[in-house]
Enzyme design. Sequence first.
Site, PDB file in Angstrom:
ATOM      1  N   GLU A 278     -90.375  -9.845 -29.457  1.00 59.80           N
ATOM      2  CA  GLU A 278     -89.316  -9.127 -30.039  1.00 59.80           C
ATOM      3  C   GLU A 278     -88.840  -8.078 -28.919  1.00 59.80           C
ATOM      4  O   GLU A 278     -89.589  -7.315 -28.574  1.00 59.80           O
ATOM      5  CB  GLU A 278     -89.655  -8.601 -31.280  1.00 59.80           C
ATOM      6  CG  GLU A 278     -89.645  -9.493 -32.650  1.00 59.80           C
ATOM      7  CD  GLU A 278     -89.828  -8.965 -33.761  1.00 59.80           C
ATOM      8  OE1 GLU A 278     -89.383  -7.835 -34.116  1.00 59.80           O
ATOM      9  OE2 GLU A 278     -90.572  -9.634 -34.634  1.00 59.80           O
TER      10      GLU A 278
ATOM     11  N   GLU B 131     -96.486  -8.585 -36.179  1.00 55.36           N
ATOM     12  CA  GLU B 131     -96.827  -7.305 -36.254  1.00 55.36           C
ATOM     13  C   GLU B 131     -97.825  -6.769 -37.431  1.00 55.36           C
ATOM     14  O   GLU B 131     -97.667  -6.094 -38.418  1.00 55.36           O
ATOM     15  CB  GLU B 131     -95.439  -6.608 -36.735  1.00 55.36           C
ATOM     16  CG  GLU B 131     -94.524  -6.666 -35.474  1.00 55.36           C
ATOM     17  CD  GLU B 131     -93.142  -5.664 -35.837  1.00 55.36           C
ATOM     18  OE1 GLU B 131     -93.073  -5.023 -36.609  1.00 55.36           O
ATOM     19  OE2 GLU B 131     -92.330  -5.687 -34.607  1.00 55.36           O
TER      20      GLU B 131
HETATM   21  O1  AHR Z   1     -86.117  -7.494 -35.727  1.00 51.89           O
HETATM   22  C1  AHR Z   1     -86.493  -6.919 -37.010  1.00 51.89           C
HETATM   23  C2  AHR Z   1     -87.895  -6.502 -37.421  1.00 51.89           C
HETATM   24  O2  AHR Z   1     -88.413  -5.709 -36.292  1.00 51.89           O
HETATM   25  C3  AHR Z   1     -88.586  -7.545 -37.302  1.00 51.89           C
HETATM   26  O3  AHR Z   1     -88.716  -8.237 -38.668  1.00 51.89           O
HETATM   27  C4  AHR Z   1     -90.096  -7.066 -37.257  1.00 51.89           C
HETATM   28  O4  AHR Z   1     -90.943  -8.000 -36.695  1.00 51.89           O
HETATM   29  C5  AHR Z   1     -89.712  -5.981 -36.243  1.00 51.89           C
HETATM   30  O5  AHR Z   1     -90.406  -4.556 -36.680  1.00 51.89           O
END
Ligand code: AHR
Length: 539
Positions: free
Chosen positions: A337, A209
Amino acid sequence: MMARRRNFLRSVAATGVAAFAGVRPLQAADSEIEINPSTPGPPINPHIYGHFIEHLGGVIYDGIWVGRNSKVPNVDGIRKRFVDDMKRIGAPNLRWPGGCFADGYHWRDGIGAAGKRPRTYNYWEHRMPAGRRATESNAFGIHEFMRLCRLVGAEPYVAANVGSGSPQEFHDWVSYCNAPAGTLSLADERTANGDREPFNVKYWGVGNESWGCGGNMTGGEYATQYRQYISQVPVYVRPYFVATGPRGHSADGDVGWTEGFFAGLQNVRGLGVRVDGFALHYYTDFRQTAEDGARFDAKGWYAVLHKGVHIEKIINDHWAIMAKYDPQHRTKFVLDEWGNWYRGGTELGPDYILSQTITLRDALHTAMTFDIFNRHADKIEMANVAQTINCLHSLFAAVGDKYTRTPAYYAFEMYRPHLGGRYVPARIDFPEMTVPLLEGSARLAGLSGSASVRDTILTVTLTNPSLQESVVTRIRLTGGARLREGRATVLTHEDTHATNTFERPDEVGLAPLAVQVSGDTATMTISKQAVVAVSLQLG
Ligand code: AHR
């Protein structure tokens, strides 16, 4: 006649919120599914069914790492039940150490004698409730992570620190992991720390991110960083580099990030800058609503499923942008994610930040997401649920000696036969429904699914999201294929809010479902709010 009955029943489902309380189906609707198993499409990469674990709340500490002297049954400090269940679903990979944590993590803090490791700041400290701390003990470092991967049989996927690290620190970590014993001082150090055999880490995330907690960069700025991080990387195993991708759950899908990043690489691509994977993140994000994991009505049920399947549009949109820069599509998606993210309020405890109640709704969301991933097997190298234990879209909850599988776990178990199969297109003939959302209404597939073939087994997974009606489903094979036998399992519950707790760990689970097989057709009834996995033996 059949179509008329179907449409009648679907319109019952579409009559609005009042219809959801207490209205029972008069009869089941009918669906036809046509599949030609002799014309399979691309292989489904097993890594699509992957995992993500971060130093966040109770994910690593307590969830996975209980310590060698714990009373909780463990293997070298790692929770044994977690290992056993991950093996059971054939977990293909584990992404670690973050997440946002990764861009503040310095790998040297996590090696050497346990008692001498430094205590360091954890990115998630600022999210802890008043009076609670998130100080990082560094008890779980790269050796412990690799032990976990080896126990589970999972491939490691390591996220490097771009946000506060350096290319040198990244390169040293790669050498420490992968250099053969006796070649480099870093390999000697690894050997001295207990692992003579190289870890052979292939998957490397170049930051996380980077548009947010990983450095607040623009796509173009990150492209420059990315080039610097990968150009001099030591090569012992051919690395698979994963570049930070967009925040797919942004209102505009964050297409600007994808444009900016690939444009930023344009004039240097000829020099051999490689992007193997592009890390698209997509959360079914309900943080700004009143929706939580445990309490919802019909609107909340459908809103989550509807927003979940929006991931398909995000995949297609970004794929189209990538095609402009990479027409041969050498770069694939790594959806590292994904999952549901509700507003807080159902945490396991104050230290277990970002944990939430997982219900039948999340299990259906999981299944519908996997069907989308299967259908886009040509585009996706890997996907990682966020996060596997004690967090957002978790398969497990664990506090001390208490442990349970969540309803989402069972979707992973049901979909296991797809791993390594070849995707087979399925034509599902069934009408969409009009469903109520938190605001307004929308169309949602009345029945969704995917199919794959491996050897002589055809696996078909199907979800009926309706809160009202069951569906009599006929799967008909075309192309001359015949069926020898069929088996099926179903995941459902009368109560949409059903969950597994430490006290009632088996409230939601799998049950066998009857399938009638005759010639080229398999028939079954899929109850409302259910996921079904059908295993058909081809004759
Ligand atoms: O999964 C929780 C958080 O969500 C992670 O650390 C981040 O990459 C995302 O914003």
